[in-house]
Design an enzyme around this catalytic site. Structure first.
Site, PDB file in Angstrom:
ATOM      1  N   TYR A 142       0.864  -1.190   0.000  1.00 19.24           N
ATOM      2  CA  TYR A 142       0.000   0.000   0.000  1.00 19.24           C
ATOM      3  C   TYR A 142       0.895   1.231   0.000  1.00 19.24           C
ATOM      4  CZ  TYR A 142      -3.336   3.495   1.819  1.00 19.24           C
ATOM      5  OH  TYR A 142      -4.113   4.622   2.017  1.00 19.24           O
ATOM      6  N   ASP A 237       9.242   2.753  -0.965  1.00 20.64           N
ATOM      7  CA  ASP A 237       8.244   3.382  -0.097  1.00 20.64           C
ATOM      8  C   ASP A 237       8.626   3.042   1.346  1.00 20.64           C
ATOM      9  OD1 ASP A 237       4.594   3.459   0.118  1.00 20.64           O
ATOM     10  OD2 ASP A 237       6.169   4.091   1.503  1.00 20.64           O
ATOM     11  N   LYS A 270       5.301   9.209   8.539  1.00 16.33           N
ATOM     12  CA  LYS A 270       5.192   8.648   9.891  1.00 16.33           C
ATOM     13  C   LYS A 270       6.283   9.165  10.839  1.00 16.33           C
ATOM     14  CE  LYS A 270       2.760   4.669   8.018  1.00 16.33           C
ATOM     15  NZ  LYS A 270       1.412   4.612   8.611  1.00 16.33           N
TER      16      LYS A 270
HETATM   17  P1  KE4 Z   1      -0.662   8.268   4.730  1.00 19.04           P
HETATM   18  O1  KE4 Z   1      -1.258   8.951   3.533  1.00 19.04           O
HETATM   19  O2  KE4 Z   1      -1.678   7.421   5.470  1.00 19.04           O
HETATM   20  O3  KE4 Z   1       0.115   9.206   5.648  1.00 19.04           O
HETATM   21  O4  KE4 Z   1       0.468   7.237   4.200  1.00 19.04           O
HETATM   22  C1  KE4 Z   1       0.108   6.278   3.241  1.00 19.04           C
HETATM   23  C2  KE4 Z   1       1.081   5.129   3.300  1.00 19.04           C
HETATM   24  C3  KE4 Z   1       2.065   5.038   2.329  1.00 19.04           C
HETATM   25  N1  KE4 Z   1       2.967   4.046   2.325  1.00 19.04           N
HETATM   26  C4  KE4 Z   1       2.948   3.094   3.302  1.00 19.04           C
HETATM   27  C5  KE4 Z   1       3.968   1.994   3.266  1.00 19.04           C
HETATM   28  C6  KE4 Z   1       1.973   3.140   4.336  1.00 19.04           C
HETATM   29  O5  KE4 Z   1       1.969   2.168   5.282  1.00 19.04           O
HETATM   30  C7  KE4 Z   1       1.034   4.173   4.354  1.00 19.04           C
HETATM   31  C8  KE4 Z   1      -0.053   4.270   5.404  1.00 19.04           C
HETATM   32  N2  KE4 Z   1      -0.097   3.170   6.309  1.00 19.04           N
HETATM   33  C9  KE4 Z   1      -1.399   2.895   6.905  1.00 19.04           C
HETATM   34  C10 KE4 Z   1      -1.258   1.675   7.812  1.00 19.04           C
HETATM   35  N3  KE4 Z   1      -0.988   0.501   7.105  1.00 19.04           N
HETATM   36  C11 KE4 Z   1      -1.908   4.066   7.663  1.00 19.04           C
HETATM   37  C12 KE4 Z   1      -3.101   3.766   8.525  1.00 19.04           C
HETATM   38  C13 KE4 Z   1      -4.369   4.269   7.901  1.00 19.04           C
HETATM   39  O6  KE4 Z   1      -4.554   4.131   6.673  1.00 19.04           O
HETATM   40  O7  KE4 Z   1      -5.175   4.799   8.684  1.00 19.04           O
END
Ligand code: KE4
Length: 429
Positions: A142, A237, A270
């Site tokens: 993701y 990523d 993060k």
């Molecule tokens: P954000 O747009 O949520 O800040 O980041 C997206 C993203 C991009 N790349 C990786 C590897 C990620 O894990 C994420 C977001 N992770 C999720 C948890 N698996 C955030 C939690 C959520 O979606 O509420």
């Protein structure tokens, strides 16, 4: 005081699903989400005053634990000086310099406000720099919710992806190829067939959105070679793994196994925001020079490099860069995974786990999955029962079997021991 149930009912009247991000709704595990009132160190308290040991840490950012004094002081001081200016600040330079000092593959970075924004911008930059349209991602990874990345594998290698979300027209994902993680033959075939049309390959080097799946060293080595041979950019990523699995991110872990290994572009989030909205993407000066205002690839953001968020991120990076920080965090996380495995073994339950730095995962299976299909074939019912058993015993794990979990510097040996005891009791129940 309102109960979690009452808050959830009230939230659902004014917010879709009662949450501002779907995974928080507990739909994968069932039950009522906990509405968090406050957090401190390794602990959360919900609206009913129930305390939990927190292994989500806001999905990765809270590597120091909640409310670290140096972080709070930095945020407070920055807030007094101003919440947002929409103009450059010295602290953005400091944060960029700190990221570049810790990640040798990055010569310049652009700060943004979310991992999605960083991933989306990295893809656009890769396409702009190479002049190519196609991108490759892997099933189970993701990279945020940009349209071109909400895609599942097509029927065959040559065919392109199908949208995984309504509202994404097929044309938008027609250039996105979805391959199987760790599948060497597939990347060979894809590059042989269309390597010269691929702008980039984007990958989670340790896939935290499949709980915890490592890209094998042979797979990563070959992926690097193919990207180099065909002129495609390898985009790491590291939104989840960056400054979490090691101070230099997952790329520093692969560089130990593959001499000279570097991705072409990196995406961060993060931890670099320390819990505030901040993310980044970076590459060589040459690639980054394609970005506006220098080059033709447009990218912008009102709150990019926000002065309070950069203060939070800088204070966080300063703490995790201290000698011994990752050695201690890694050892603590390993001991947790070993404890969970031991508890499962005593109960005669198949459980296998893995960890790197302060990130860990576990599966109700006998061997570590290597791809999405195997992850999703693990015992979901068993996971959900375990999740609720642990929640009832004051341990807050990720509410979905495909999510990674995190240990912070604030978790004590007692917290780890209490967690293992809770696991032993849950698995026996
Ligand atoms: P954000 O747009 O949520 O800040 O980041 C997206 C993203 C991009 N790349 C990786 C590897 C990620 O894990 C994420 C977001 N992770 C999720 C948890 N698996 C955030 C939690 C959520 O979606 O509420």
């Amino acid at each position: 005081m309102q109960t979690n149930e009452a808050l959830f009912a009230r939230a659902q009247r004014v917010i879709p699903g009662g949450v501002n991000s779907p995974v928080r709704a507990f739909r994968a595990v069932g039950g009522t989400p906990r509405f968090i009132a406050r957090a401190e160190g390794a602990y959360l308290w919900d609206a009913e005053g129930t305390q939990y040991i927190d292994y989500i840490g806001s999905w990765g950012p809270m590597i120091l634990g909640h409310g670290h004094p140096a972080v709070l002081e930095a945020v407070h001081k920055a807030a007094i000086d101003g919440l947002s200016f929409g103009a450059p600040t010295e602290r953005e330079i400091e944060l960029a310099e700190a990221i570049i000092a810790l990640v040798p593959s990055v010569e310049q970075v652009r700060l943004v406000s979310s991992g999605t924004e960083a991933g989306m911008s990295a893809i656009r930059l890769a396409r702009g720099y190479t002049g190519r349209a196609k991108i490759v991602k892997f099933e189970g990874c993701y990279h945020g919710h940009a349209d071109a990345l909400l895609v599942k594998a097509g029927s065959g290698l040559a065919t392109f992806g199908h949208p995984t979300s309504a509202g994404v027209p097929p044309e938008v994902v027609q250039h996105t190829l979805v391959l199987e993680y760790n599948h060497l033959a597939q990347i060979e075939e894809a590059f042989a067939a269309q390597g010269r049309e691929i702008a980039c390959v984007i990958i989670e080097p340790i896939a935290g959105n499949m709980n915890f799946v490592r890209a094998s060293v042979p797979f990563m080595k070959r992926l690097r070679e193919l990207c180099t041979e065909y002129g495609a950019l390898l985009v790491f990523d590291e939104v989840m793994t960056g400054f979490r699995v090691a101070l230099g991110g997952a790329q520093s872990v692969y560089a130990r196994a593959i001499p000279g290994f570097k991705p072409d572009m990196s995406v961060f989030g993060k931890v670099i925001g320390g819990g505030m909205p901040l993310a980044a993407f970076g590459s060589t000066r040459e690639v980054m020079s394609q970005l506006a205002p220098l080059g033709p690839v447009y990218q912008a953001g009102t709150l990019s490099g926000n002065p309070v968020a950069t203060a939070c991120g800088l204070a966080t990076l300063k703490e995790i860069a201290k000698p011994g920080f990752f050695e201690a965090l890694s050892a603590k996380t390993r001991s947790l995974v070993q404890g969970l495995q031991g508890a499962a073994q005593e109960a005669g339950v198949a459980l296998v786990g893995d960890s790197e730095g302060g990130m860990f995962g576990f599966f109700f299976a006998s061997t570590l999955p290597q791809n999405y299909g195997v992850v999703m074939a693990t015992d979901k019912e068993r996971f959900n029962r375990f999740f609720h058993g642990m929640l009832d015993r004051g341990v807050y794990l990720a509410p979905a079997l495909y999510e990674a979990a995190f240990v912070s510097a604030a978790h004590s040996a007692d917290d780890i021991a209490m967690t293992v005891r809770a696991a032993r009791d849950t698995l026996r129940a």
